[in-house]
Design a protein around this motif. Structure first.
Motif, mmCIF file in Angstrom:
data_model
loop_
_atom_site.group_PDB
_atom_site.id
_atom_site.type_symbol
_atom_site.label_atom_id
_atom_site.label_comp_id
_atom_site.label_asym_id
_atom_site.label_seq_id
_atom_site.Cartn_x
_atom_site.Cartn_y
_atom_site.Cartn_z
ATOM 1 N N UNK A 44 32.680 13.084 27.592
ATOM 2 C CA UNK A 44 31.709 11.770 27.604
ATOM 3 C C UNK A 44 32.244 10.618 28.683
ATOM 4 N N UNK A 45 33.465 10.593 28.876
ATOM 5 C CA UNK A 45 34.005 9.650 29.901
ATOM 6 C C UNK A 45 33.949 8.156 29.569
ATOM 7 N N UNK A 46 33.957 8.207 28.131
ATOM 8 C CA UNK A 46 34.062 6.856 27.734
ATOM 9 C C UNK A 46 32.682 5.672 27.936
ATOM 10 N N UNK A 47 31.863 6.791 28.152
ATOM 11 C CA UNK A 47 30.407 6.017 28.358
ATOM 12 C C UNK A 47 29.282 6.749 27.621
ATOM 13 N N UNK A 48 28.300 5.920 26.909
ATOM 14 C CA UNK A 48 27.143 6.683 26.396
ATOM 15 C C UNK A 48 26.012 6.163 27.119
ATOM 16 N N UNK A 49 25.085 7.053 27.473
ATOM 17 C CA UNK A 49 23.935 6.628 28.628
ATOM 18 C C UNK A 49 22.669 7.489 28.315
ATOM 19 N N UNK A 50 21.545 6.825 28.369
ATOM 20 C CA UNK A 50 20.192 7.523 28.531
ATOM 21 C C UNK A 50 19.147 6.698 28.494
#
Length: 534
Positions: free
Chosen positions: A86-92
């Motif tokens: 997830x690379x320490x990031x939530x996006x959408x």
């Protein structure tokens, strides 16, 4: 009649085997999704909650309109690397006050939300999606800046994140930052370069250098609040446009900011919802569509019948170039042109057919959907003499210069230059998703290992040396295993070569959300293509 009639036998053993394998692959993907959703793990999640803070996905859920969808993107970024999934990031993409927005949230439970090399790659892709589709950007910020042990891979390219924000603003695309906690060093430039900034009293801390760094650099003694607290930025520096009392208030203010943007979509709207017809066939059937052996072809019309409105598909050149199915349809009320591989290999006829179809779609300002299941362009003396290179180049030329939105879904194989001709990642599709059954590489594992073996064998013969059959067999097995592992969708998704692995049953919904997002920007075709070699 243009309504497709299904010939799929859902009682056949082949269907049951394909369905069983797809479900097993989905279970594996869902397990990796669970790792991403877990953030930094129970210890750090509990610590975060004990501080009275919301998790990243909870913040997103409260920001979005009630019961509206959220299309999460690049969920498995960094899979297979040394960094968290997830690379320490939530996006959408989600809807805020009726406006489709690109929402990005640092995950502070995972290494403090710090940016590592994969965080950057994911951010670059997310900003690219926002720019292509003119989506307002909402950043939910809580980050300690760069993951310092990885600074050599983060610092220099990381400046692009801030460049992207300022370019969005210059293009008239709104940018909003809601700051929930520490926003240090590079993290401070996100609110610094956003159009609208909301900070939370006694929670938000925004500074280029925290008290320890200031002490080291200048000898000055300072505290968090006077150096970068929310109230200081609201009253003294002016960085904060709004001062929220708590996280819920910040999210409320963020929604109010979006409501006041007076934002309008610039692309065409869909057909009225009352006129949109569901497909005639059950999406559950898509689980059994792709054979376990990808060398076995399947009819993409069966897929099309389960994702387009009313299963209505007006096929173009149905009797010509049979390895590529092309035609017109609607999807959730949006017009779309479909290119779908039927028998894997692309010949000269398919290439020319595709180039003409892409030109027609551009004349009609119609988005294109590419459904991948190809082993590439045909090789061999007869095909070279008939011009497969120039005809394949013609198709790639058309894809490269087409300006209508492109959507790609990798269902089965996507090998060689066929991946390029069907609008793979390097050709800038607006969105690209994979089914768990997908595979993508320069060629199939067995073919690649065989080529290496033949070249090695020829080299030994040329030098008059004996050929070690046992070593060759071991080499081929090792190479096949390596290429198979590197062509899996988990591997590709981890490297952000797609925007996510989706359940085949969700394909229609995902594509509908993407078409709607793409219509935020103008949808215009072109009549300007490179030179077609005839």
């Amino acid at each position: 009649m243009t309504v497709l009639r299904s010939a799929l036998d859902t009682a056949a053993p082949e269907f049951a085997a394909a369905r069983e394998q797809m479900l097993a692959q989905l279970a594996e993907v869902e397990g990796e999704h669970a790792r991403a959703l877990a953030g930094g793990g129970p210890k750090y999640v509990d610590r975060h909650r004990a501080r009275g803070k919301l998790l990243a996905r909870e913040r997103i859920e409260l920001l979005l309109d009630e019961d509206s969808p959220f299309l999460e993107l690049c969920t498995l970024a960094a899979w297979g690397s040394e960094f968290p999934v997830g690379a320490n990031l939530v996006a959408g993409i989600g809807v805020v006050e009726g406006v489709e927005c690109l929402v990005v949230a640092n995950d502070p439970t995972s290494r403090g939300g710090a940016s590592n090399p994969w965080t950057l790659r994911k951010s670059f892709r997310i900003n690219e999606i926002a720019a292509q589709n003119r989506l307002p950007i909402i950043s939910l910020v809580e980050s300690g800046g760069a993951d310092l042990p990885t600074q050599k891979d983060v610092f220099i390219p990381g400046g692009r994140m801030f460049r992207d924000l300022t370019r969005a603003s210059a293009a008239g695309v709104p940018t909003v930052a809601l700051v929930f906690g520490n926003s240090t060093a590079g993290g401070a430039y996100i609110p610094g370069m956003s159009d609208h900034v909301v900070m939370v009293r006694e929670r938000s801390k925004v500074f280029l250098g925290g008290p320890p760094l200031v002490r080291m650099a200048t000898g000055e003694e300072s505290d968090d609040e006077s150096l970068g607290g929310a109230e200081m930025h609201a009253r003294v520096s002016g960085l904060a446009d709004h001062l929220a009392e708590d996280e819920y208030d910040a999210l409320r203010i963020g929604r109010a900011v979006v409501r006041r943007l007076n934002w309008r979509k610039q692309g065409p709207g869909p057909r009225p919802a009352a006129q949109v017809r569901a497909p005639l066939y059950d999406a559950e059937d898509l689980l059994g569509m792709v054979p376990p052996d990808l060398k076995v072809p399947f009819d993409p019309r069966e897929v099309i019948a389960r994702i387009v409105d009313g299963s209505d598909f007006d096929e173009f050149k149905a009797l010509y170039g049979g390895s590529l199915v092309t035609g017109w349809a609607e999807l959730h009320g949006y017009p779309v042109g479909v290119l779908a591989n039927a028998r894997g290999v692309l010949f000269s006829e398919e290439s020319q057919k595709a180039a003409q179809f892409i030109q027609l779609a551009n004349r009609a300002h119609t988005p294109l959907l590419f459904l991948h299941n190809t082993t590439g362009y045909m090789v061999g003396r007869a095909y070279e003499q008939r011009g497969i290179i120039k005809h394949g180049a013609m198709m790639i030329n058309a894809v490269s210069n087409s300006t209508v939105p492109h959507l790609s879904v990798l269902m089965g194989s996507s090998y060689g230059a066929g991946h390029y001709g069907m609008c793979g990642r390097a050709y800038d599709p607006r969105f690209l998703f994979s089914w768990p059954s997908a595979r993508s590489a320069v060629m199939g594992p067995a073919q690649l290992a065989g080529v290496i073996s033949l070249v090695t064998r020829a080299g030994a013969e040329k030098r008059g040396l004996p050929f070690d059959e046992e070593a060759d067999a071991a080499m081929r097995a090792a190479v096949e295993a390596q290429i198979e592992a590197e062509s899996l969708p988990l591997f590709l998704s981890g490297r952000i070569y797609d925007d996510g692995i989706i359940d085949p049953r969700d394909t229609r919904t995902v594509l509908g959300l993407c078409l709607s997002a793409a219509a935020t920007a103008p949808v215009r075709g072109t009549d300007s293509f490179g030179v077609f070699r005839m």
